[in-house]
Design an enzyme around this catalytic site. Structure first.
Site, short mmCIF file in Angstrom:
data_model
loop_
_atom_site.label_atom_id
_atom_site.label_comp_id
_atom_site.label_asym_id
_atom_site.label_seq_id
_atom_site.Cartn_x
_atom_site.Cartn_y
_atom_site.Cartn_z
N LYS A 175 12.39 52.92 42.44
CA LYS A 175 11.02 53.32 42.76
C LYS A 175 10.01 52.32 42.20
O LYS A 175 10.37 51.46 41.37
CB LYS A 175 10.78 54.73 42.22
CG LYS A 175 11.66 55.81 42.88
CD LYS A 175 11.32 57.20 42.36
CE LYS A 175 12.18 58.26 43.04
NZ LYS A 175 11.80 59.64 42.63
N TYR A 201 10.37 61.90 52.60
CA TYR A 201 10.31 63.08 51.73
C TYR A 201 9.89 64.34 52.48
O TYR A 201 9.38 65.27 51.87
CB TYR A 201 9.35 62.81 50.57
CG TYR A 201 9.96 62.02 49.42
CD1 TYR A 201 11.08 62.50 48.73
CD2 TYR A 201 9.40 60.83 48.99
CE1 TYR A 201 11.63 61.80 47.67
CE2 TYR A 201 9.95 60.12 47.91
CZ TYR A 201 11.06 60.62 47.26
OH TYR A 201 11.60 59.94 46.20
N PHE A 249 3.60 68.81 44.60
CA PHE A 249 3.54 67.42 44.17
C PHE A 249 3.70 66.42 45.33
O PHE A 249 3.73 65.21 45.10
CB PHE A 249 4.61 67.14 43.09
CG PHE A 249 6.04 67.46 43.51
CD1 PHE A 249 6.77 66.58 44.30
CD2 PHE A 249 6.64 68.65 43.11
CE1 PHE A 249 8.07 66.87 44.69
CE2 PHE A 249 7.95 68.95 43.49
CZ PHE A 249 8.66 68.05 44.28
N ARG A 291 24.23 60.20 41.35
CA ARG A 291 23.39 61.24 40.74
C ARG A 291 23.67 61.35 39.24
O ARG A 291 22.77 61.57 38.44
CB ARG A 291 23.65 62.59 41.41
CG ARG A 291 23.26 62.68 42.87
CD ARG A 291 21.79 62.72 43.11
NE ARG A 291 21.11 63.81 42.45
CZ ARG A 291 19.84 64.16 42.71
NH1 ARG A 291 19.12 63.49 43.61
NH2 ARG A 291 19.27 65.14 42.05
N THR A 336 16.17 64.97 37.08
CA THR A 336 14.89 64.58 37.66
C THR A 336 13.85 64.31 36.56
O THR A 336 13.12 63.32 36.61
CB THR A 336 14.37 65.71 38.58
OG1 THR A 336 15.40 66.06 39.51
CG2 THR A 336 13.12 65.29 39.32
N ARG A 340 17.45 57.45 34.17
CA ARG A 340 16.15 58.10 33.97
C ARG A 340 15.85 58.30 32.50
O ARG A 340 14.70 58.13 32.07
CB ARG A 340 16.11 59.41 34.75
CG ARG A 340 15.92 59.17 36.26
CD ARG A 340 16.17 60.40 37.08
NE ARG A 340 15.64 60.30 38.44
CZ ARG A 340 15.90 61.18 39.40
NH1 ARG A 340 16.68 62.21 39.16
NH2 ARG A 340 15.37 61.03 40.60
N ASN A 363 10.13 58.47 37.99
CA ASN A 363 11.45 58.58 37.37
C ASN A 363 12.44 57.51 37.84
O ASN A 363 13.65 57.73 37.85
CB ASN A 363 12.00 60.01 37.54
CG ASN A 363 12.10 60.41 39.00
OD1 ASN A 363 11.87 59.59 39.89
ND2 ASN A 363 12.48 61.65 39.25
#
Ligand code: ADP
Ligand code: MG
Length: 141
Positions: free
Chosen positions: A11, A51, A59, A87, A93, A104, A114
């Site tokens: 990200k 998304y 959010f 994952r 998260t 993370r 994150n």
């Protein structure tokens, strides 16, 4: 266990922090191969479409704002059990709740920023990999 492909995104916060190499090293260190990769600066429409399942979440607007705030790295990761393995490497998260040694925990600054995205199951992996890559972009060895 089957060989799977899953979508990973580094990200905008991860790219800004300069941890692209460290994040990819963790995937490769865990036996996941990069089967496709490119950088992109997502448009609002691209981020909203990606998304769409979160459209009703409070959010959503902020998440789209964040995901379009700078370049991202888009990757297809491939390997045995790749969806769950990715994952696991990512961690929870919320970095405050993420296990020690996860991406993370080590790099994320908050529940929104994150550092990484990872598909959460076979259906989302299929949707998300084809959302950013077509079949000719992928190596599959
Ligand atoms: P994950 O990325 O771990 O699968 P979700 O699918 O629940 O998590 O959420 C998608 C993304 O939305 C998260 O990675 C994070 O960037 C953001 N997000 C999730 N929950 C919140 C929240 N409570 N506040 C702000 N952003 C959030
Ligand atoms: Mg998710």
């Amino acid at each position: 266990m089957a060989v799977e492909q899953t979508l990973s995104i580094i990200k905008p916060d991860g790219v800004k922090k300069g941890v692209i190499g460290q994040v990819i090293a963790r995937f490769e260190g865990a036996g996941l191969k990069v089967a496709a990769m490119k950088m992109a600066h997502l448009t609002r429409a691209q981020a909203e479409g990606f998304y769409h399942v979160h459209q009703q979440r409070p959010f959503f607007g902020s998440l789209v704002e964040f995901m379009t705030s700078g370049p991202v790295v888009l990757m297809i990761l491939q390997g045995e059990n790749a969806i769950a393995k990715n994952r696991e490497l990512m961690g929870a998260t919320d970095p405050a709740k993420a296990a020690p040694g996860t991406i993370r925990k080590d790099f994320a600054s908050g529940i929104e920023q994150n550092t990484v995205h990872g598909s959460d199951g076979p259906d989302t992996a299929a949707f998300e990999t084809q959302y950013f890559f077509n079949v000719f972009d992928r190596v599959n060895e």
